[in-house]
Design an enzyme around this catalytic site. Structure first.
Site, short mmCIF file in Angstrom:
data_model
loop_
_atom_site.label_atom_id
_atom_site.label_comp_id
_atom_site.label_asym_id
_atom_site.label_seq_id
_atom_site.Cartn_x
_atom_site.Cartn_y
_atom_site.Cartn_z
N GLU A 231 -31.63 1.06 -26.12
CA GLU A 231 -30.50 1.91 -26.55
C GLU A 231 -30.19 3.04 -25.58
O GLU A 231 -29.05 3.47 -25.46
CB GLU A 231 -30.76 2.48 -27.96
N GLU B 148 -35.84 -4.43 -33.85
CA GLU B 148 -36.04 -3.73 -35.13
C GLU B 148 -36.07 -4.71 -36.30
O GLU B 148 -36.87 -4.57 -37.22
CB GLU B 148 -34.94 -2.68 -35.31
N GLY C 47 -31.50 -3.61 -32.19
CA GLY C 47 -31.56 -4.01 -33.59
C GLY C 47 -32.29 -5.33 -33.81
O GLY C 47 -32.79 -5.60 -34.91
N ALA D 33 -27.76 -4.44 -32.18
CA ALA D 33 -26.59 -4.15 -32.99
C ALA D 33 -25.37 -4.45 -32.12
O ALA D 33 -25.47 -4.47 -30.90
CB ALA D 33 -26.60 -2.68 -33.39
N1 COA Z 1 -23.46 -6.22 -28.83
C1 COA Z 1 -22.29 -6.83 -28.63
N2 COA Z 1 -22.14 -7.89 -27.81
C2 COA Z 1 -23.25 -8.33 -27.19
C3 COA Z 1 -24.50 -7.73 -27.34
C4 COA Z 1 -24.58 -6.63 -28.22
N3 COA Z 1 -25.74 -6.01 -28.47
N4 COA Z 1 -25.39 -8.39 -26.57
C5 COA Z 1 -24.71 -9.37 -25.96
N5 COA Z 1 -23.42 -9.34 -26.33
C6 COA Z 1 -22.33 -10.25 -25.90
C7 COA Z 1 -21.85 -9.89 -24.50
O1 COA Z 1 -20.91 -8.84 -24.54
C8 COA Z 1 -21.24 -11.22 -24.09
O2 COA Z 1 -19.99 -11.33 -24.73
P1 COA Z 1 -18.68 -11.77 -23.87
O3 COA Z 1 -19.00 -13.19 -23.45
O4 COA Z 1 -17.58 -11.66 -24.88
O5 COA Z 1 -18.60 -10.81 -22.71
C9 COA Z 1 -22.16 -12.26 -24.74
O6 COA Z 1 -22.83 -11.57 -25.80
C10 COA Z 1 -23.20 -12.81 -23.81
O7 COA Z 1 -23.93 -11.72 -23.24
P2 COA Z 1 -24.11 -11.50 -21.67
O8 COA Z 1 -24.36 -10.04 -21.44
O9 COA Z 1 -23.00 -12.13 -20.92
O10 COA Z 1 -25.46 -12.35 -21.41
P3 COA Z 1 -26.52 -12.14 -20.26
O11 COA Z 1 -27.42 -13.31 -20.33
O12 COA Z 1 -25.85 -11.81 -18.97
O13 COA Z 1 -27.35 -10.82 -20.69
C11 COA Z 1 -28.51 -9.41 -22.24
C12 COA Z 1 -28.13 -10.85 -21.84
C13 COA Z 1 -29.24 -9.49 -23.57
C14 COA Z 1 -29.45 -8.82 -21.17
C15 COA Z 1 -27.24 -8.53 -22.35
O14 COA Z 1 -26.32 -9.21 -23.15
C16 COA Z 1 -27.47 -7.18 -22.94
O15 COA Z 1 -27.97 -6.29 -22.26
N6 COA Z 1 -27.09 -6.98 -24.23
C17 COA Z 1 -27.19 -5.72 -24.88
C18 COA Z 1 -28.58 -5.41 -25.31
C19 COA Z 1 -28.65 -4.05 -25.96
O16 COA Z 1 -28.41 -3.04 -25.34
N7 COA Z 1 -28.99 -4.04 -27.25
C20 COA Z 1 -29.11 -2.83 -28.00
C21 COA Z 1 -27.84 -2.53 -28.66
S1 COA Z 1 -27.92 -1.02 -29.59
#
Ligand code: COA
Length: 259
Positions: free
Chosen positions: A135, A115, A112, A67
């Site tokens: 989460e 999910e 999400g 999400a």
């Molecule tokens: N919500 C909002 N933005 C998200 C996102 C999310 N769930 N997952 C990734 N993004 C965005 C990042 O903020 C970043 O945006 P920016 O360039 O404006 O800063 C962009 O997507 C790229 O992500 P980034 O974190 O730079 O890539 P990465 O390869 O370093 O890491 C992940 C990849 C998936 C490990 C990392 O993005 C992450 O941990 N995301 C969240 C996962 C999560 O907790 N999901 C559950 C949400 S309830």
């Protein structure tokens, strides 16, 4: 066919292709995108020329990375509950679809995204796919049915471990746990989903719809989903969620106070 802000959709040879299209945000599901997924699924179900659906994410890196965390900032418990209820309902409409829906998981399937894939009837993962419910890193829990479907698919032992540690698992482990049906090379991902739908296409659509209804009825209980909503909402009253979300936005590790 409808056009969407955050989805690409196309019908080809009786298959409705739904691609979540926010690659710069790793296809994170903001509200608008979740609503659009619901509308696209409705459209696919209503269209006589469609026999099945394939859901995937745009780009090579991510199916759906969760999400949209930024939308969680400053939600009240009630707003959090409403958000999760609407997500649960839309994901339920995927699971209840009388036409087969396959997730083509082409990278991160987190929160999400995991999910969403679990709401689909079948999951095919590319070798670079990773699954997880991270989460708790944010001071939150899954809210779009993840606590229920993950437990159903891989059992309590692993569901509790993955949910509490926020660990990401790679495609081979997801296969071994029974979370996905197949793991294939990235370039073979869509072809494998099409192959599965082409087999299903030769069967009676009525019998397919009946199979889905009957299998969905296996453990039909709303109690677990309601408990998920209540606990999800509770998280929005804590200081931990503020710290978790701020830490994500500021790209640092959270320091949880436990309140
Ligand atoms: N919500 C909002 N933005 C998200 C996102 C999310 N769930 N997952 C990734 N993004 C965005 C990042 O903020 C970043 O945006 P920016 O360039 O404006 O800063 C962009 O997507 C790229 O992500 P980034 O974190 O730079 O890539 P990465 O390869 O370093 O890491 C992940 C990849 C998936 C490990 C990392 O993005 C992450 O941990 N995301 C969240 C996962 C999560 O907790 N999901 C559950 C949400 S309830």
């Amino acid at each position: 066919m409808s056009t969407f802000q955050n989805l690409k959709t196309e019908i080809k040879d009786g298959i409705y292709f739904l691609t979540v299209n926010r690659p710069d945000k790793l296809n994170a599901l903001n509200r608008q995108t979740v609503v659009e997924i619901g509308e696209a699924i409705k459209e696919a179900i209503a269209d006589k020329n469609v026999m099945g659906v394939i859901i995937t994410g745009e780009g090579q890196k991510s199916f759906v990375a969760g999400a949209d965390i930024k939308e969680f900032m400053s939600l009240s418990a009630e707003q959090g509950k409403q958000l999760a209820r609407s997500g649960q309902q839309i994901f339920q409409s995927i699971e209840d679809s009388p036409k087969p829906v396959i997730a083509a998981v082409n990278g991160f399937a987190l929160g999400g995204g995991c999910e969403l894939s679990m709401a689909c009837h079948l999951r095919v993962a590319s070798e670079n796919a990773q699954f997880g419910q991270p989460e708790v890193n944010l001071g939150l829990i899954p809210g779009y049915g993840g606590t229920q479907r993950l437990t159903k698919y891989i059992g309590r032992t692993k569901a509790l471990e993955l949910t509490m540690t926020a660990a990401m698992i790679k495609a081979p482990e997801a296969l071994q746990l029974g979370l996905v049906n197949y793991v294939v090379a990235p370039e073979a991902l869509i072809a494998k989903c099409v192959e599965l739908l082409n087999v299903i296409k030769t069967k009676s659509p009525e019998a397919i719809a009946c199979s889905i209804r009957a299998i969905n009825a296996f453990d039909e209980t709303q109690a677990g989903f309601e408990a998920e909503l209540t606990e999800f909402a509770k998280c929005f009253t804590t200081e931990d969620i503020k710290e978790g979300i701020n830490a994500f936005v500021e790209k640092r590790k959270p320091q949880f106070a436990g309140r």
